[in-house]
Scaffold this active site. Structure first.
Site, PDB file in Angstrom:
ATOM      1  CD  GLU A 238      -2.847   1.239   2.482  1.00 51.67           C
ATOM      2  OE1 GLU A 238      -3.177   0.050   2.925  1.00 51.67           O
ATOM      3  OE2 GLU A 238      -3.341   2.296   2.688  1.00 51.67           O
ATOM      4  NE  ARG A 316      -9.581   0.037   8.868  1.00 51.87           N
ATOM      5  CZ  ARG A 316     -10.824   0.063   8.502  1.00 51.87           C
ATOM      6  NH1 ARG A 316     -11.696  -0.554   9.162  1.00 51.87           N
ATOM      7  NH2 ARG A 316     -11.126   0.912   7.545  1.00 51.87           N
ATOM      8  CD  GLU A 719      -8.616  -4.494   5.146  1.00 53.66           C
ATOM      9  OE1 GLU A 719      -9.510  -3.800   4.662  1.00 53.66           O
ATOM     10  OE2 GLU A 719      -7.630  -4.170   5.787  1.00 53.66           O
TER      11      GLU A 719
HETATM   12  N1  MTE Z   1      -6.454 -11.294  -1.531  1.00 56.82           N
HETATM   13  C1  MTE Z   1      -5.240 -11.748  -2.358  1.00 56.82           C
HETATM   14  N2  MTE Z   1      -5.477 -12.893  -3.125  1.00 56.82           N
HETATM   15  N3  MTE Z   1      -4.030 -10.967  -2.408  1.00 56.82           N
HETATM   16  C2  MTE Z   1      -3.893  -9.777  -1.595  1.00 56.82           C
HETATM   17  O1  MTE Z   1      -3.083  -9.212  -1.723  1.00 56.82           O
HETATM   18  N4  MTE Z   1      -5.098  -8.253  -0.092  1.00 56.82           N
HETATM   19  C3  MTE Z   1      -6.196  -8.207   0.904  1.00 56.82           C
HETATM   20  C4  MTE Z   1      -7.445  -8.578   0.295  1.00 56.82           C
HETATM   21  N5  MTE Z   1      -7.453  -9.795  -0.317  1.00 56.82           N
HETATM   22  C5  MTE Z   1      -5.305  -9.535  -0.843  1.00 56.82           C
HETATM   23  C6  MTE Z   1      -6.428 -10.080  -1.005  1.00 56.82           C
HETATM   24  C7  MTE Z   1      -6.163  -6.726   1.582  1.00 56.82           C
HETATM   25  S1  MTE Z   1      -5.285  -6.283   2.716  1.00 56.82           S
HETATM   26  C8  MTE Z   1      -7.125  -5.984   1.053  1.00 56.82           C
HETATM   27  S2  MTE Z   1      -7.226  -4.283   1.819  1.00 56.82           S
HETATM   28  C9  MTE Z   1      -7.976  -6.378  -0.023  1.00 56.82           C
HETATM   29  O2  MTE Z   1      -7.917  -7.637  -0.503  1.00 56.82           O
HETATM   30  C10 MTE Z   1      -7.955  -5.157  -1.191  1.00 56.82           C
HETATM   31  O3  MTE Z   1      -8.572  -5.604  -2.289  1.00 56.82           O
HETATM   32  P1  MTE Z   1     -10.435  -5.122  -2.296  1.00 56.82           P
HETATM   33  O4  MTE Z   1     -10.134  -3.737  -1.704  1.00 56.82           O
HETATM   34  O5  MTE Z   1     -10.534  -5.173  -3.781  1.00 56.82           O
HETATM   35  O6  MTE Z   1     -10.830  -6.094  -1.361  1.00 56.82           O
HETATM   36  N1  HPA Z   2      -7.391   0.991   5.527  1.00 59.24           N
HETATM   37  C1  HPA Z   2      -6.308   0.800   4.752  1.00 59.24           C
HETATM   38  N2  HPA Z   2      -5.481   1.558   4.135  1.00 59.24           N
HETATM   39  C2  HPA Z   2      -5.769   2.855   4.828  1.00 59.24           C
HETATM   40  C3  HPA Z   2      -7.034   2.974   5.712  1.00 59.24           C
HETATM   41  C4  HPA Z   2      -7.814   2.218   6.156  1.00 59.24           C
HETATM   42  O1  HPA Z   2      -8.839   2.041   6.908  1.00 59.24           O
HETATM   43  N3  HPA Z   2      -6.830   4.440   5.865  1.00 59.24           N
HETATM   44  C5  HPA Z   2      -5.736   4.869   5.367  1.00 59.24           C
HETATM   45  N4  HPA Z   2      -5.093   4.156   4.644  1.00 59.24           N
HETATM   46 MO1  MOS Z   3      -5.294  -3.753   2.957  1.00 57.00          MO
HETATM   47  S1  MOS Z   3      -4.198  -3.962   4.549  1.00 57.00           S
HETATM   48  O1  MOS Z   3      -6.058  -2.261   3.305  1.00 57.00           O
HETATM   49  O2  MOS Z   3      -4.004  -3.534   1.841  1.00 57.00           O
END
Ligand code: MTE
Ligand code: HPA
Ligand code: MOS
Length: 764
Positions: A238, A316, A719
């Site tokens: 990120e 968070r 998550e």
């Molecule tokens: N799933 C896979 N296969 N690979 C990833 O890196 N990241 C996770 C989750 N699932 C991840 C994953 C995290 S930390 C987050 S925040 C979300 O996917 C991000 O994607 P989304 O916002 O589309 O759910």
């Molecule tokens: N989640 C993930 N990344 C972020 C957030 C959060 O709530 N706030 C700022 N960066």
């Molecule tokens: Mo997920 S920890 O918000 O990339």
């Protein structure tokens, strides 16, 4: 791993990447063809956790044939600064080093082997300074990365005074390495007029763009960042992908040749931050019947040597300090402690899991003290419609109770508990344990400003469609979801739609793909773009067909027709017509989550678009001679809203669960007092594999309507399932108690085999 009902193979609702992945055709950064003349970068980093740099001798390394340049902080044309939230982190060390793995100089060479050899020849002399690795030690000296945070509701003091039971204790939860399959990396190609294109393995293309521009002293419009897909991020990319983008961009800028750097796994493990380890203490007050009256906690976050995303992660933790429970009196403090570890960062759950572990430990502790089943206390305090969180938001469309009761019923909890009792009674050296884990997770970036997205749609004159958004595909299936959004808007087949790379020149000022909100934010922006084009097409058709405004125009099955079917036209013909009539067939969409707000001064507001709920029941068996254990089953009722892609969403539940169980049981990050990572390779840092995942995983889709702020009413899913894994810790704890009623195991995760053994044979 799982036994689930077969997924209905509805067209367009599978993971579009699956055929590529299983046939090995998916391309990642390192699969890109390299331009002739490409050079390779490597970072020489500190082997000392804290100290003053007395000298750096690069003469031998520079003399090595094939070494093109060695770059130090003094070569940076812009600002030597990569801090995302707070400007407190240099890219290359100046006078001081603050953690083992901190980059000091960059080596640029004709090939990777030479770069590696050159690194061995660099001599850095460092005068050592005292090293702090324990957040409590940092707290004693008030060494914080940012301001401590405080959430408060009601009056805990009088509530504690009026409680029948007041229980206090400490907890600890460990860090976690992301172990994305694709390590960090980037590839920069200089272009004319001081501009640069950077291919990066990042969740945040705009973060890379901003960081590179600042470092090079250029403006953002000179830097183009492009991401095709990444091989996993889990939060680790990120913010922390920006450094590697900056390293290659700096090198490419100075030598005016393409430069690439893909970290070796060992480098990645050493140099990059991880999930924050926490030490915490709690005080919980309950009435005789198990109602929680008050909860107070102090969270000490091990932030590492620079802020990175720690302040946001810390916040968070407070948002989720009461997990899925309504507690009328809350007083929670969180401290971002500065230590000499690599800056810790986002990791699936973003501080939420660390908060939830503490309330679950407090409830477990209270239940033992009160001689009451844990699940009874959990159940009595579940959130209900309209219940207020400590941050002022009220629970809406609350599914905490429905998930809980459906899980109990569907998976026949009472029969299962009876079976476990009988098993434990007849097996002296093997014990089973069970835990329920309810989860409530807020969806939106906690930083309100970040909750926006844009999308760009082109309909080409042959009827094919190209879509661009700010979403980065990292395995979570967001590409499939974006294509589904466009398919459903235009009523055309998936094959007619191409999802373009995520590129800062096509879609600007993006938030990272994170916070589980990527599909919601980018999907809604995409809908907005599609809507604009559709409106123009409808206008055209009304004139062309001479139909009134009352008659609906419907796009489906690769064509368009009026609601009474009196008029119709195939999609391609319509687009051809529109093109000839000089209609604009491109649109830019925008979305900013309505309603959300949060006042950081009072720590009150409505920060989340909605919450995701669920309940898991976890069962394990412990071998009471060896301390080994396995998970027999995990059974979940999860609130997906109205899932738009059950295959993708189920994958997220399974993956998140495995990752959460790993964090709570196997994965142990060990730093010594000198800040050295003792578990710095995948032989001694154990991640879940096919042998350690639960033997059976069942996921039930809660019947729910979904909410409007979720894309197509399909709730965010990335998550939340990680936090079901927290139940693994308590299931193991309960199995230990079945063997040793008086075990006094500290609430310290992960529950490794060693800790299980100590619990089994500790004080009795
Ligand atoms: N799933 C896979 N296969 N690979 C990833 O890196 N990241 C996770 C989750 N699932 C991840 C994953 C995290 S930390 C987050 S925040 C979300 O996917 C991000 O994607 P989304 O916002 O589309 O759910
Ligand atoms: N989640 C993930 N990344 C972020 C957030 C959060 O709530 N706030 C700022 N960066
Ligand atoms: Mo997920 S920890 O918000 O990339």
């Amino acid at each position: 791993m799982t036994v689930n009902p077969p997924i209905q193979k509805k067209k367009g609702s599978l993971n579009i990447d699956a055929p590529l992945h299983v046939s090995g055709k998916t391309t990642y950064l390192d699969d890109m063809p390299e331009l002739a003349g490409t050079l390779y970068a490597k970072v020489c980093y500190s082997k000392i956790a804290h100290g003053h740099i007395r000298s750096i001798d690069t003469s031998e390394a520079s003399a090595l044939p094939g070494v093109v340049r060695i770059i130090g902080h003094e070569d940076i044309p812009g600002v030597n600064q990569i801090g995302g939230i707070i400007a407190d982190e240099v890219l290359l060390a100046e006078d001081e080093v603050h953690f083992i793995g901190m980059p000091i100089v960059i080596i640029v060479a004709e090939d990777e082997v030479t770069a590696h050899k050159a690194r061995e020849l660099i001599r850095v002399e460092i005068v050592e300074k005292p090293v702090v690795v324990d957040p409590l030690e940092a707290h004693r000296c008030k060494e914080y990365l940012s301001k401590p945070l405080h959430f408060q509701m009601g009056d805990v003091d009088s509530a504690f005074a009026g409680s029948d039971y007041v229980i206090e204790g400490n907890t600890e939860s460990g860090g976690q390495e992301h172990v994305y399959l694709e390590t960090q990396g980037a590839y920069a190609i200089p272009r004319s007029n001081d501009s640069m294109i950077v291919y990066s393995s990042t969740q945040g293309p705009t973060a890379v763009q901003r960081t590179v521009a600042r470092l090079l002293g250029l403006s953002m419009n000179q830097i183009e960042v492009d991401v095709n897909r990444i091989g996993g991020g889990f939060g680790g990319k990120e913010d922390q992908a920006s450094a590697w983008g900056a390293v290659v961009a700096l090198a490419a800028y100075l030598v005016q040749r393409p430069v690439k750097y893909i970290l070796e796994r060992g480098e990645d493990l050493q140099m990059t931050g991880k999930r924050h380890p926490y030490k915490s203490n709690y005080k919980i007050g309950l009435s005789k019947d198990g109602m929680i009256r008050a909860f107070a906690a102090r969270f000490f976050q091990n932030g590492g040597a620079a802020a990175d995303l720690s302040p946001a992660v810390l916040q968070r933790t407070l948002f989720h300090a009461t997990n899925s429970y309504f507690i009328p009196n809350v007083d929670v403090w969180a401290y971002p402690c500065k230590t000499n570890l690599p800056p810790n960062t986002a990791f699936r759950g973003f501080g939420g899991p660390q908060g939830m572990f503490v309330i679950e430990a407090a409830i477990h502790h209270a239940a033992r003290q009160m001689n009451m089943p844990v699940h009874l206390i959990q159940e009595r305090n579940l959130l209900y419609e309209g219940a207020e969180f400590s941050y002022g938001q009220k629970a809406e469309d609350c599914e905490a109770q429905s998930c809980w009761y459906q899980a109990k019923e569907r998976y026949d909890l009472s029969a299962r508990m009876e079976r476990i009792k009988a098993y434990n009674a007849s097996n002296p050296i093997s014990k089973k344990g069970l835990a329920l884990m309810p989860v409530c997770f807020g969806i939106s970036f906690t930083n309100t400003m970040m909750n926006n997205a844009r999308a760009l749609v082109h309909v080409y004159s042959d009827g094919s469609v190209g879509i661009s958004t700010g979403a980065v595909e990292m395995g979570q299936g967001v590409s499939s979801k974006m294509i589904q959004v466009a398919t459903s808007a235009f009523g055309i087949d998936t094959d007619a739609i191409k999802l373009e790379t995520t590129n800062t020149t096509r879609v600007a000022n993006t938030s990272p793909s994170a916070a589980s909100a990527t599909a919601d934010l980018n999907g809604k922006a995409l809908q907005d773009a599609c809507r604009q084009i559709l409106e123009r097409l409808v206008d055209l058709l009304r004139k062309h067909w001479g139909v009134e405004n009352e008659v609906e125009v419907i796009f489906e099955n690769n064509g368009v027709h009026t609601s009474n079917y009196s008029k119709n036209m195939p999609w391609k013909e319509l687009i051809n017509l529109a093109f000839r009539k000089r209609i604009n067939l491109s649109a830019k969409g925008h979305f900013a989550t309505p309603r959300i707000h949060f006042d950081t001064k009072t720590s009150k507001g409505h920060p989340f678009a909605y919450h995701v709920y669920g309940t898991a029941i976890l069962t394990c068996t412990v071998d009471c001679l060896r301390g080994n254990y396995e998970f027999d089953a995990v059974e979940i009722v999860h609130d997906f809203g109205a899932s738009m892609n059950k295959a993708v969403d189920l994958g997220q539940i399974e993956g998140g669960l495995a990752q959460g169980i790993g964090w709570m049981t196997l994965e142990e990050l060990i730093y010594d007092e000198q800040g050295r990572l003792k578990s710095g390779n995948l032989a001694n840092y154990k991640i879940p594999d096919i042998y350690s995942v639960p033997k059976e995983v069942k996921v039930h889709y809660l019947e729910a309507e979904g909410v409007d702020l979720a894309i197509l009413k399909s709730k965010a899913v990335g998550e939340p399932p990680l936090m079901y894994g927290i139940g693994a810790y308590f299931a193991l704890y309960n199995a230990i108690l079945a063997f040793n009623k008086v075990a006094t195991l500290p609430y310290s995760a992960p529950m490794t085999t060693e800790k299980v053994l100590m619990g089994l044979y500790g004080k009795r």
